[in-house]
Write a protein that holds these residues in place. Sequence first.
Motif, PDB file in Angstrom:
ATOM      1  N   ILE A  10       0.839  -1.196   0.000  1.00 13.62           N
ATOM      2  CA  ILE A  10       0.000   0.000   0.000  1.00 13.62           C
ATOM      3  C   ILE A  10       0.880   1.255   0.000  1.00 13.62           C
ATOM      4  O   ILE A  10       0.644   2.194  -0.759  1.00 13.62           O
ATOM      5  CB  ILE A  10      -0.947   0.006   1.222  1.00 13.62           C
ATOM      6  CG1 ILE A  10      -1.875  -1.211   1.189  1.00 13.62           C
ATOM      7  CG2 ILE A  10      -1.761   1.296   1.279  1.00 13.62           C
ATOM      8  CD1 ILE A  10      -2.620  -1.448   2.481  1.00 13.62           C
ATOM      9  N   ALA A  11       1.911   1.254   0.837  1.00 10.06           N
ATOM     10  CA  ALA A  11       2.828   2.389   0.892  1.00 10.06           C
ATOM     11  C   ALA A  11       3.586   2.521  -0.427  1.00 10.06           C
ATOM     12  O   ALA A  11       3.749   3.634  -0.942  1.00 10.06           O
ATOM     13  CB  ALA A  11       3.796   2.234   2.055  1.00 10.06           C
ATOM     14  N   GLU A  17       2.776   6.437  -7.042  1.00 22.57           N
ATOM     15  CA  GLU A  17       1.850   7.416  -7.612  1.00 22.57           C
ATOM     16  C   GLU A  17       2.374   8.837  -7.424  1.00 22.57           C
ATOM     17  O   GLU A  17       2.228   9.679  -8.307  1.00 22.57           O
ATOM     18  CB  GLU A  17       0.466   7.266  -6.994  1.00 22.57           C
ATOM     19  CG  GLU A  17      -0.248   6.005  -7.452  1.00 22.57           C
ATOM     20  CD  GLU A  17      -1.596   5.814  -6.786  1.00 22.57           C
ATOM     21  OE1 GLU A  17      -2.129   6.774  -6.188  1.00 22.57           O
ATOM     22  OE2 GLU A  17      -2.116   4.693  -6.864  1.00 22.57           O
ATOM     23  N   TYR A  18       2.987   9.093  -6.280  1.00 23.62           N
ATOM     24  CA  TYR A  18       3.549  10.414  -6.035  1.00 23.62           C
ATOM     25  C   TYR A  18       4.715  10.682  -6.990  1.00 23.62           C
ATOM     26  O   TYR A  18       4.787  11.747  -7.612  1.00 23.62           O
ATOM     27  CB  TYR A  18       4.011  10.553  -4.581  1.00 23.62           C
ATOM     28  CG  TYR A  18       4.617  11.904  -4.293  1.00 23.62           C
ATOM     29  CD1 TYR A  18       3.810  13.022  -4.142  1.00 23.62           C
ATOM     30  CD2 TYR A  18       5.999  12.062  -4.198  1.00 23.62           C
ATOM     31  CE1 TYR A  18       4.360  14.282  -3.908  1.00 23.62           C
ATOM     32  CE2 TYR A  18       6.554  13.307  -3.965  1.00 23.62           C
ATOM     33  CZ  TYR A  18       5.728  14.410  -3.814  1.00 23.62           C
ATOM     34  OH  TYR A  18       6.283  15.648  -3.595  1.00 23.62           O
ATOM     35  N   SER A  30      -1.849  11.983   3.257  1.00 29.10           N
ATOM     36  CA  SER A  30      -3.132  11.452   3.712  1.00 29.10           C
ATOM     37  C   SER A  30      -3.153   9.924   3.649  1.00 29.10           C
ATOM     38  O   SER A  30      -3.604   9.258   4.586  1.00 29.10           O
ATOM     39  CB  SER A  30      -4.255  12.039   2.858  1.00 29.10           C
ATOM     40  OG  SER A  30      -5.482  11.443   3.158  1.00 29.10           O
ATOM     41  N   ARG A  31      -2.643   9.364   2.567  1.00 27.30           N
ATOM     42  CA  ARG A  31      -2.617   7.902   2.433  1.00 27.30           C
ATOM     43  C   ARG A  31      -1.682   7.266   3.462  1.00 27.30           C
ATOM     44  O   ARG A  31      -1.996   6.214   4.022  1.00 27.30           O
ATOM     45  CB  ARG A  31      -2.206   7.516   1.023  1.00 27.30           C
ATOM     46  CG  ARG A  31      -3.285   7.834   0.019  1.00 27.30           C
ATOM     47  CD  ARG A  31      -3.022   7.197  -1.291  1.00 27.30           C
ATOM     48  NE  ARG A  31      -4.039   7.601  -2.261  1.00 27.30           N
ATOM     49  CZ  ARG A  31      -3.952   7.334  -3.533  1.00 27.30           C
ATOM     50  NH1 ARG A  31      -2.919   6.668  -4.023  1.00 27.30           N
ATOM     51  NH2 ARG A  31      -4.907   7.720  -4.354  1.00 27.30           N
ATOM     52  N   LEU A  32      -0.554   7.902   3.698  1.00 33.82           N
ATOM     53  CA  LEU A  32       0.373   7.368   4.697  1.00 33.82           C
ATOM     54  C   LEU A  32      -0.233   7.454   6.094  1.00 33.82           C
ATOM     55  O   LEU A  32      -0.077   6.540   6.905  1.00 33.82           O
ATOM     56  CB  LEU A  32       1.714   8.108   4.638  1.00 33.82           C
ATOM     57  CG  LEU A  32       2.490   7.982   3.315  1.00 33.82           C
ATOM     58  CD1 LEU A  32       3.770   8.800   3.374  1.00 33.82           C
ATOM     59  CD2 LEU A  32       2.777   6.527   2.967  1.00 33.82           C
ATOM     60  N   ALA A  95      14.298  -1.187  -6.173  1.00 30.76           N
ATOM     61  CA  ALA A  95      14.946  -2.395  -5.661  1.00 30.76           C
ATOM     62  C   ALA A  95      13.987  -3.270  -4.856  1.00 30.76           C
ATOM     63  O   ALA A  95      14.344  -4.378  -4.453  1.00 30.76           O
ATOM     64  CB  ALA A  95      16.141  -2.007  -4.795  1.00 30.76           C
ATOM     65  N   GLY A  96      12.772  -2.777  -4.604  1.00 30.72           N
ATOM     66  CA  GLY A  96      11.808  -3.540  -3.815  1.00 30.72           C
ATOM     67  C   GLY A  96      12.213  -3.671  -2.359  1.00 30.72           C
ATOM     68  O   GLY A  96      11.910  -4.665  -1.700  1.00 30.72           O
ATOM     69  N   GLU A  97      12.867  -2.638  -1.826  1.00 29.57           N
ATOM     70  CA  GLU A  97      13.409  -2.710  -0.466  1.00 29.57           C
ATOM     71  C   GLU A  97      12.679  -1.835   0.548  1.00 29.57           C
ATOM     72  O   GLU A  97      13.102  -1.736   1.692  1.00 29.57           O
ATOM     73  CB  GLU A  97      14.891  -2.330  -0.486  1.00 29.57           C
ATOM     74  CG  GLU A  97      15.732  -3.313  -1.269  1.00 29.57           C
ATOM     75  CD  GLU A  97      17.195  -2.942  -1.359  1.00 29.57           C
ATOM     76  OE1 GLU A  97      17.560  -1.785  -1.012  1.00 29.57           O
ATOM     77  OE2 GLU A  97      17.989  -3.796  -1.766  1.00 29.57           O
ATOM     78  N   LEU A  98      11.592  -1.200   0.146  1.00 29.59           N
ATOM     79  CA  LEU A  98      10.842  -0.349   1.084  1.00 29.59           C
ATOM     80  C   LEU A  98      10.367  -1.182   2.264  1.00 29.59           C
ATOM     81  O   LEU A  98       9.880  -2.298   2.096  1.00 29.59           O
ATOM     82  CB  LEU A  98       9.624   0.271   0.379  1.00 29.59           C
ATOM     83  CG  LEU A  98       8.683   1.072   1.289  1.00 29.59           C
ATOM     84  CD1 LEU A  98       9.337   2.363   1.751  1.00 29.59           C
ATOM     85  CD2 LEU A  98       7.384   1.360   0.574  1.00 29.59           C
ATOM     86  N   GLN A  99      10.546  -0.621   3.465  1.00 31.84           N
ATOM     87  CA  GLN A  99      10.060  -1.251   4.689  1.00 31.84           C
ATOM     88  C   GLN A  99       9.178  -0.263   5.440  1.00 31.84           C
ATOM     89  O   GLN A  99       9.506   0.917   5.537  1.00 31.84           O
ATOM     90  CB  GLN A  99      11.221  -1.665   5.591  1.00 31.84           C
ATOM     91  CG  GLN A  99      12.105  -2.728   5.031  1.00 31.84           C
ATOM     92  CD  GLN A  99      13.257  -3.042   5.974  1.00 31.84           C
ATOM     93  OE1 GLN A  99      13.285  -2.627   7.122  1.00 31.84           O
ATOM     94  NE2 GLN A  99      14.220  -3.791   5.465  1.00 31.84           N
TER      95      GLN A  99
END
Length: 103
Positions: A10-11, A17-18, A30-32, A95-99
Amino acid sequence: MTKQAQYTSIASAAFNEYLDNQIDLPVLISRLREIELQVMHDDDEEEETDKVLWFRFFEGDPLETSISDIEKDLSDPVHPNSRILLQGIALGLEAGELQVHYS
């Protein structure tokens, strides 16, 4: 209760999108905040109110970037912190590393 893997997608979608200029900063924040409210609701230790949602954007990221940090840094696009944060977000998403963390 720190790592919130179930909220990473979701994040990631909101940050993507941003970065793609599909949403503006107020919508991103708002989404966060919606994610943070859901995590707070899920938290069994509700009496602790000093917990916040924070992000690590890539492996080795030494920062614990909160929603307030993101809002402050991205609100001034010409400030160096804004550019650094945007690069970190883009790097982490690629990199797909967002936590997503909550503590």
